[in-house]
Design an enzyme around this catalytic site. Structure first.
Site, PDB file in Angstrom:
ATOM      1  N   GLU A  35      43.632  31.859  42.959  1.00 16.82           N
ATOM      2  CA  GLU A  35      43.921  32.291  44.334  1.00 16.82           C
ATOM      3  C   GLU A  35      42.781  31.988  45.301  1.00 16.82           C
ATOM      4  O   GLU A  35      43.011  31.787  46.500  1.00 16.82           O
ATOM      5  CB  GLU A  35      44.263  33.779  44.375  1.00 16.82           C
ATOM      6  N   LYS A  50      56.712  45.452  47.066  1.00 17.52           N
ATOM      7  CA  LYS A  50      57.827  44.757  46.410  1.00 17.52           C
ATOM      8  C   LYS A  50      59.186  45.296  46.868  1.00 17.52           C
ATOM      9  O   LYS A  50      60.115  44.529  47.121  1.00 17.52           O
ATOM     10  CB  LYS A  50      57.681  44.902  44.889  1.00 17.52           C
ATOM     11  N   MET A  97      19.541  24.094  45.536  1.00 16.59           N
ATOM     12  CA  MET A  97      18.927  24.788  46.667  1.00 16.59           C
ATOM     13  C   MET A  97      18.071  25.951  46.180  1.00 16.59           C
ATOM     14  O   MET A  97      16.989  26.214  46.719  1.00 16.59           O
ATOM     15  CB  MET A  97      20.005  25.266  47.641  1.00 16.59           C
ATOM     16  N   PHE A 119      50.149  49.561  37.888  1.00 16.91           N
ATOM     17  CA  PHE A 119      49.740  48.262  37.357  1.00 16.91           C
ATOM     18  C   PHE A 119      49.577  47.263  38.510  1.00 16.91           C
ATOM     19  O   PHE A 119      50.461  47.104  39.334  1.00 16.91           O
ATOM     20  CB  PHE A 119      50.792  47.756  36.363  1.00 16.91           C
ATOM     21  N   GLN A 120      48.444  46.616  38.561  1.00 23.07           N
ATOM     22  CA  GLN A 120      48.108  45.614  39.586  1.00 23.07           C
ATOM     23  C   GLN A 120      48.142  46.179  40.990  1.00 23.07           C
ATOM     24  O   GLN A 120      48.492  45.487  41.938  1.00 23.07           O
ATOM     25  CB  GLN A 120      49.009  44.377  39.444  1.00 23.07           C
TER      26      GLN A 120
END
Ligand SMILES: Cc1ncc(C[n+]2csc(CCOP(=O)(O)OP(=O)(O)O)c2C)c(N)n1
Length: 584
Positions: free
Chosen positions: A49, A161, A477, A111-112
């Site tokens: 993502e 949802k 760097m 969940f999630q």
């Protein structure tokens, strides 16, 4: 018309003119992916993502349009956080759509479940948890408007949802109801007149140009203003391409790794006209010692920027294109009334600095390949006719220093947040937005390994970006800072040049992998990479591991302490520190 919230969402995106979305589905956003199948919107399935977020950013940078990404709840949404923060810091217009757990489960540690509007509150311009499916069209219309207008930025729309699954009606709002959101466009005429009077009277003016100039499409108006006033122009890391590097008034990039001429000109200026720039610490160095002799005109669409770091003598809030246009007109009026300004001595001074203290490096024909040489050849072979995207680190600085930019939106990078891993997905998004252009990601070996999984996306979706790895086997760097400020006590910066095998890895991803370690092979290797069609091409340039980026102003130090670097003699450094000014 009756439809589901998910259908309303996709229809709203279509109605808003969205042509492409980058994303990756999961449980909470699943309902939206069903109507997406039948949509005119192209969906690019990323492998992570974060890649969707940066791809949407690259698309937005390259096109000026709002970049769109769609992800699921919880880890899908949190994987977007870096990209949202990046877009927030660099004012990139972005719409992020996140699925959320069903409304009834919110707050239950389902969940999630992640409170993504809460998590991203400080790094989005606006965010909304949509609780009513009938709100979806208005939420999308408002999000697109807020992302793109005023100071652009990321907007997040979180949709549970059940809201996606519910039945609703679709109604596109004719007018947006956004009380309190009304970015000022028109600059105050009196302020612009004051600024023009200061510019006409200035002996040592500098136009300090930031990314806002590109976002506002102000590059032509800027050029007119600069030429009318005969004022030198410095373009920040965010503004490279806003003013052509081959223009006699161009100073190049200011700041920590900027050109000596740009740094010195700002320090000696009697007037700085800041246009869509924000006096970032990487530009000012130690703020208390920055440009001590300069009056400041500061123009920006975001009033919060004005006076944030440096007090403005003349503050101007407004669209910077309108500012530049009115500024040029007022400048002309001031000249008509009081006679022309005179920047002749100043321009000769600045010219001398450009001549005496250019970017310098030493490429021996049979010596180790220098990263700067690769950038110089890239610039020469493309003639500025490419969109270059950079990662973060030394390679980013070499690219900004050595590429000669001639047009806006030909340079894309992570300026504010400095996000390693930005280049590959952002280049992917840029190529989707500008498919007919050569899109080149200049990457470090460290950065490459953070997001190279998007090469799979590029292969499968036939997005043929070029990736040039300046492989110095180090987090370069950081290595440079340990060399300079920690007495060469190198700690956890060596990556090694051979693991992974970048050529084999690219091939595994379905792309074309090339390797080059000799200066005489650089041109042919670049041409070979440019000729690859349909799939990504990656070049592993094995460059000098100990090369450093110079000039350099050590972090937090005054810009007057600029270090020219090992390619200049002690006498030259002494002359640079003395900094002769021929203007009074
Ligand atoms: C995500 C992230 N982690 C850490 C850093 C700190 N950092 C800045 S530059 C750099 C090294 C980058 O290494 P590489 O990609 O190989 O580029 P190089 O400097 O060698 O050109 C690091 C670790 C960062 N900017 N971003």
């Amino acid at each position: 018309m009756q439809l589901t919230g998910a259908q309303a969402l996709v229809r709203s995106l279509e109605h808003a003119g969205v042509e492409v979305a980058f994303g990756l589905p999961g449980g909470a956003i699943l309902p939206a992916y069903d109507p997406l199948r039948d949509s005119s919107i192209r969906h690019v399935l990323v492998r992570h993502e974060q890649g969707a977020g940066h791809a949407a950013e690259g698309y937005a940078w390259a096109t000026g349009r709002v970049g769109v990404c769609i992800v699921t709840s919880g880890p899908g949404a949190t994987n977007l956080v870096t990209a949202l923060c990046d877009a927030h810091m660099d004012s990139v217009p972005l719409l992020a759509i996140t699925g959320q757990v069903p409304s009834s489960a919110i707050g239950s540690d389902a969940f999630q479940e992640a409170d993504i509007t809460g998590i991203t509150m400080p790094i989005t311009k606006h965010s909304e948890l949509v609780t009513d499916p009938a709100r979806i069209p208005a939420a999308i219309a408002e999000a697109m408007h807020i992302a793109a207008t005023g100071r652009p930025g990321p907007v997040l729309v979180d949709v549970p949802k059940d809201v996606l699954q519910a039945t609703t009606t679709w109604h596109w709002p004719e007018a947006l109801d956004l009380p309190g959101y009304n970015p000022v466009q028109r600059p105050n005429a009196k302020r612009v007149r004051e600024a023009a009077a200061l510019l006409r009277a200035a002996a040592r003016p500098v136009l300090y140009v930031g990314g806002g100039v590109i976002k506002a499409g102000a590059h032509e108006a800027l050029r007119e203003l600069a030429e009318a006033a005969k004022a030198p122009v410095t373009t920040t890391l965010m503004a490279r391409g806003a003013f052509p590097d081959d223009h006699p008034l161009a100073l190049g990039m200011p700041g920590m790794h900027g050109s000596y001429a740009a740094v010195a000109a700002l320090q000696e200026a009697d007037l700085i006209v800041a246009l869509g720039a924000r006096f970032d610490d990487r530009v000012t160095g130690n703020l208390a010692t920055f440009a001590p002799k300069a009056k400041i005109v500061h123009a920006d669409i975001d009033p919060a920027e004005i006076g944030k770091n440096r007090t403005a003598d003349v503050p101007i809030v407004g669209d910077v294109r309108l500012v530049c246009e009115q500024f040029a007109a007022e400048y002309g009026a001031a000249v008509a009334a009081h006679g022309p300004g005179d920047t002749g001595a100043w321009r000769r001074t600045v010219e001398a600095w450009k001549r005496d203290f250019p970017f310098r490096y030493d490429q021996q024909p049979d010596g180790q390949l220098k990263p700067q040489y690769v950038m110089e050849r890239l610039s020469a072979l493309t003639g500025g006719d490419a969109v270059v995207v950079a990662g973060v680190g030394q390679h980013q600085m070499y690219a900004s220093q050595y590429l000669r930019f001639t047009r806006p939106r030909s340079w894309i990078n992570s300026g504010g947040l400095g996000t390693m891993g930005f280049a590959i997905p952002a280049a992917m998004g840029a190529k989707v937005g500008r498919p007919d252009e050569l899109v080149v990601a200049v990457d470090g070996d460290g950065c490459f390994q953070m997001t190279c999984q998007e090469l799979a996306t590029c292969t499968v979706e036939r997005i043929p970006i070029k990736v040039l790895i300046l492989n110095n086997g180090h987090l370069g760097m950081v290595r440079q800072w340990q060399e300079l400020f920690y007495q060469e006590r190198y700690s956890e910066v060596a990556l090694g040049v051979d693991v992974p095998d970048y050529v084999a890895l690219t091939q595994a991803y379905g792309g074309v992998g090339l390797r080059c370690d000799r200066p005489e092979d650089v041109d042919a290797t670049l041409e070979k990479a440019f000729a690859v069609e349909g799939v990504p091409a990656v070049v592993d340039f094995r460059v000098d591991q100990l090369e450093g980026v110079f000039p350099m102003v050590p972090a937090g130090r005054p810009n007057d302490e600029i270090i020219l670097g090992p390619d200049f003699s002690d006498e030259e450094q002494a002359a640079a520190t003395r900094r002769e000014v021929y203007a009074s």
